[in-house]
Each structure stands twice: as structure tokens, then as C-alpha cells.
Motif scaffolding. Sequence first.
Motif, PDB file in Angstrom:
ATOM      1  N   GLU A  31       0.815  -1.229   0.000  1.00 21.43           N
ATOM      2  CA  GLU A  31       0.000   0.000   0.000  1.00 21.43           C
ATOM      3  C   GLU A  31       0.836   1.262   0.000  1.00 21.43           C
ATOM      4  N   THR A  32       2.010   1.178   0.651  1.00 17.43           N
ATOM      5  CA  THR A  32       2.824   2.389   0.773  1.00 17.43           C
ATOM      6  C   THR A  32       3.519   2.742  -0.538  1.00 17.43           C
ATOM      7  N   PRO A  59       3.694   4.037  -4.205  1.00 17.61           N
ATOM      8  CA  PRO A  59       2.792   4.885  -4.998  1.00 17.61           C
ATOM      9  C   PRO A  59       2.215   4.152  -6.211  1.00 17.61           C
ATOM     10  N   ASP A  60       2.893   3.094  -6.685  1.00 13.28           N
ATOM     11  CA  ASP A  60       2.406   2.362  -7.860  1.00 13.28           C
ATOM     12  C   ASP A  60       1.343   1.331  -7.508  1.00 13.28           C
ATOM     13  N   CYS A  61       1.041   1.145  -6.222  1.00 14.28           N
ATOM     14  CA  CYS A  61       0.052   0.144  -5.825  1.00 14.28           C
ATOM     15  C   CYS A  61      -1.303   0.509  -6.422  1.00 14.28           C
ATOM     16  N   THR A  62      -1.877  -0.439  -7.134  1.00 15.47           N
ATOM     17  CA  THR A  62      -3.120  -0.174  -7.857  1.00 15.47           C
ATOM     18  C   THR A  62      -4.331  -0.734  -7.122  1.00 15.47           C
ATOM     19  N   CYS A  63      -4.123  -1.244  -5.891  1.00 13.16           N
ATOM     20  CA  CYS A  63      -5.218  -1.940  -5.224  1.00 13.16           C
ATOM     21  C   CYS A  63      -6.185  -0.963  -4.584  1.00 13.16           C
ATOM     22  N   ALA A  64      -7.462  -1.282  -4.705  1.00 12.97           N
ATOM     23  CA  ALA A  64      -8.490  -0.500  -4.031  1.00 12.97           C
ATOM     24  C   ALA A  64      -8.414  -0.811  -2.539  1.00 12.97           C
ATOM     25  N   PRO A  65      -8.682   0.191  -1.689  1.00  8.36           N
ATOM     26  CA  PRO A  65      -8.592  -0.033  -0.232  1.00  8.36           C
ATOM     27  C   PRO A  65      -9.411  -1.248   0.212  1.00  8.36           C
ATOM     28  N   TYR A  66     -10.572  -1.423  -0.433  1.00  9.26           N
ATOM     29  CA  TYR A  66     -11.419  -2.556  -0.045  1.00  9.26           C
ATOM     30  C   TYR A  66     -10.711  -3.888  -0.304  1.00  9.26           C
ATOM     31  N   ASP A  67     -10.027  -3.961  -1.484  1.00  7.80           N
ATOM     32  CA  ASP A  67      -9.320  -5.205  -1.840  1.00  7.80           C
ATOM     33  C   ASP A  67      -8.186  -5.481  -0.854  1.00  7.80           C
ATOM     34  N   VAL A  68      -7.474  -4.414  -0.474  1.00  4.98           N
ATOM     35  CA  VAL A  68      -6.373  -4.583   0.466  1.00  4.98           C
ATOM     36  C   VAL A  68      -6.901  -5.107   1.789  1.00  4.98           C
ATOM     37  N   GLN A  69      -8.033  -4.530   2.214  1.00  9.44           N
ATOM     38  CA  GLN A  69      -8.634  -4.944   3.480  1.00  9.44           C
ATOM     39  C   GLN A  69      -9.031  -6.422   3.435  1.00  9.44           C
ATOM     40  N   ARG A  70      -9.656  -6.787   2.322  1.00  8.50           N
ATOM     41  CA  ARG A  70     -10.110  -8.178   2.185  1.00  8.50           C
ATOM     42  C   ARG A  70      -8.925  -9.133   2.193  1.00  8.50           C
TER      43      ARG A  70
END
Length: 504
Positions: free
Chosen positions: A360-361, A363-374
Motif C-alpha cells: 500500500e505504501t 505509490p504504484d500500488c493499484t489496489c483499491a482499499p477494499y481489496d487490500v482490506q479483504r
Amino acid sequence: MPPSVPSVLATARTFTLDGIAARPVRVEVDVHRGLPNFTIVGLPDPAVREARERVRAALVNCGFEFPLRRIVVNLAPASLRKAGPGMDLAIAAGLLSASGQLEWEGLGAVALAGELALDGSTRPVQGALAMAEAARESGAEAIVLPAENGAEAALAEGIAVIAVEALGQLPALVAGEWDPPRPEPLPLRLGPAPGAPDLADLRGQPHLRHALEVSAAGGHSLLMIGPPGAGKSLAASRLPSILPPLAPVEALEVARIASACGRLDGLPGGRPFRAPHHTISAAGLIGGGSPPRPGEATLSHRGVLFLDELCEFRRDALEALRAPLESGEVSIARAGGQRHLPCRFMLVAAANPCPCGRGETDPDCTCAPYDVQRYQGKLSGALADRIDLLAAVRQPSAAEIGGAPGEASAAVRERVSAARERQEWRLGPGRCNAEMSPAEARACPLAEEAAALLADLYARRRLSGRAHDRALRLAQTLADLAGVETIGEDQMAQALQMRRRDNG
Ligand SMILES: [Zn+2]
């Protein structure tokens, strides 16, 4: 032969493999007048039933006569499932004796195991080591088995091992005209093989190196979290090389498992390293089937089980791993009771920090916050409560990759071995800190400041009792590595840092 059972003309001893154990089977051969027929009874599986064709051809091709009578072979005990082609040799020997072609008075005192080819030559069986040991336990004087199994069976001490190339060698053996020497036992390597992967290949990454060393020193399970290509797999595969060499009795356990799975030829020696793919089933991971086959957990006994992409593993497979991780053995319920397969391994897992792998940290991370949480929810559900140590792994810099090789495995292994010796002295032979019971963990000598640190965190973060004890075990390992008697503030602070998950 007692006169009360005149119809049984010959009995021979053999074994069927059940998990990694060899179960004794008594082969009773009865040859009657009557229409030519050949029956095998006593819960034989298809491979055992097909012994009829192999034995018939082998007998004829070795110059014996196949009796044109009513032949019944009973495999006792009838309640035990017999599997595999390994009973051919015993059935053939029983048949030769029952039909009067072989005067073998001592047949009942000898165990036989081996598959027969149609030309009468012997083919190797799986589990020859366990069979030789079981033959010794059951009081047999000798075990006769295929030449290819000789070296492996000779690892079992206290029993004569006779390796034969073909069924045709039996008459000379029985007549005492041929006295083959005991085969040379297979050399068992206790430490890593020359040229095995070395920790020197891991350049830079001092943080990860330290986590590996601590995990090896106390037998603690380790989870590495970092982007793909950061060296997680490389690090995991080097872990066996920094563990202390196997004790001879442990090497024999490893060999027994490899022998039962027919893998002894490819055994590199030292501690096993297994890295199953994440699509593996629960049965593949912990073992299963009937008769039970050992799974990856048992194949990594006394070594390392590496689960790369931990979140991708099937939920049921990871769930199945929980109990064996705690108890050190797999229990499989089968007809006739529980089967137990040993599986004392170190668990090492790796995962990406987020679905895209960059973290997540980044800048190129393309994941939606919801996906990261899941994803992280999945990660904490996946055995996270069984993981002692957490290591965040980053991409090594260009300077690190191009730099000098890291410290070699041999040097790290010395420190690890010294720490393990302190644990064995305290806990008993073969035990390590990760196996300490809650009572043992709470009895660890703790400096006042260290106790205060733990108590503070316990109260502030509402640690579970399990997390509390895990922190103690880890701190004890750090103290063992440092060579100090009492867990100090430093070691406790470091242990809590290495279990950062508990800090929220
Ligand atoms: Zn991402």
C-alpha cells in the motif's frame, strides 16, 4: 506344523504398508487336489490380487512348476487391508514350500517382501526400511527382499538382511549353498549436502537474515511479507542449511518416511525442504487416502515446510494443518483405529503485502482499499495465530544485489546450534523453545524491566494469552542466541517488535 491345522501347508511372513508403518501379514498357502484354481483372500487390493498372474509367470520362468491344483492363499489378519505388490515374494515362497518344491523348514522364521517381475526377478518395494524394522520387532531372524532394497533395509540393525535378485536364488539360499553378505547400509547424511543452497546467496537484507536466524534458533514459525522478487523463496530454501545437523535417530526417521514414499533414492540428505504449490488439497498437505499416504507435512518432518503465497492456499487445507502444527503429528481416522504420521516441521510462509504485490505504501500500488482490506483479512485468517515471527521484506537495493555475498550458512548454523544446545539442556533432548508449554514459557527467567514491558503491552493492547506466551518463547530464543541466562529488556523489546502483529 502343529497337527491341529493339517490343511495349512505353508505359512510365510510379510508386510503391508500402512502410512509409514509396516504391518505384519501372515501368508497361509493351501494346496488341495481339485480343479486348478488360484484364489487370494483376506482383503487384498487389486495389486495384491494380481499377484496371482505375476507369481504364476515368475514360478514357471524360473524353472519351477506351477501346481495344477486348487490353491488358496489367505492373508491374515483378514481385517487388515493389504495393498501393493510387495507380497509377491512371500506368496511365491509359500507356494513353493506348500507344493513340496522347496524344503524350507525355517520359512516361518523369515520375513519376505518384494514384487516379482514375470521373469522371476525381484522389483523393489516401498517402505523396505520400516519392513526390516517390523521384521526385527516381530522376532524374525532375517528379512529377504529385492536387491534394490538391500542398502535401505540394512539401515535396520539387529536383523539379517538378505537381498535377492530373483526368485530363482531361493533354492540355493535355503539349501545353504549361497550365503550372500549383508548389504552395505545406505549412507545417511546428517547435515546439508555439499553444494546445497547456502545463505551466502542472500545479499543485504540484514533484517530478514536476523529473522531467519532467530526462527531457526528456536524452531519458530515465520511469515515473510514483501513484494515478489524480494528474495522470500530464496531465504526460505536456505533455512534448512542453518538448522543444526540431524541427530542420527532423526536422520533415520527422515529416511523411514522417504522409504515409505519410495523417495529414498533422491534423498539429498540433511533436513528436508518442501514447498508445495498453493493448489494442493488438504489430503495432499497433511496426508490421507486408504491406506493413508503421507502428505507434505510428513515429508517435511524434521525439516522445513514452505508455503509461498499463503493467502492463495485453500482454506480447508490450511485449517487441516492447524492441529498437526500444534501436536507434531497427523492423526487420520481409518478402519481399525487412528493412524499417526509424524510431522515435526518448521513452518515458513510468504505473502505479498497486497493483491498487486507492491504494498500500500508504494505509490504504484493499484489496489483499491477494499481489496487490500479483504486480502489482509484473508492473511490474518490463514494460520496467522500459529505464526511466531513476522518479517517485513523489502526489495534489495542495486548496491546490495551487486555487493559482497552474505554470511555463509555454516557460521550462522554454529550460533543456531549453540542456542539449541541451551534449549535442550533446559527442556530435554530434541526440544526447542517453540515447543514450550504455556507453563514452561511462563517459567522463563525474566528480568524485572522485561516483565514490566510485557505486562504493559499485555494490558494496553489486550494481548491474548497465546500471544503473551509466544512473546515469551521468542524472547527466550533471543536470550539463548545472546547466551544470557535471564531475558533482559532488550530481548523482550526485540521479541515484541518481531511479533509486530500483536502491537496492532
Ligand atoms: Zn497493491
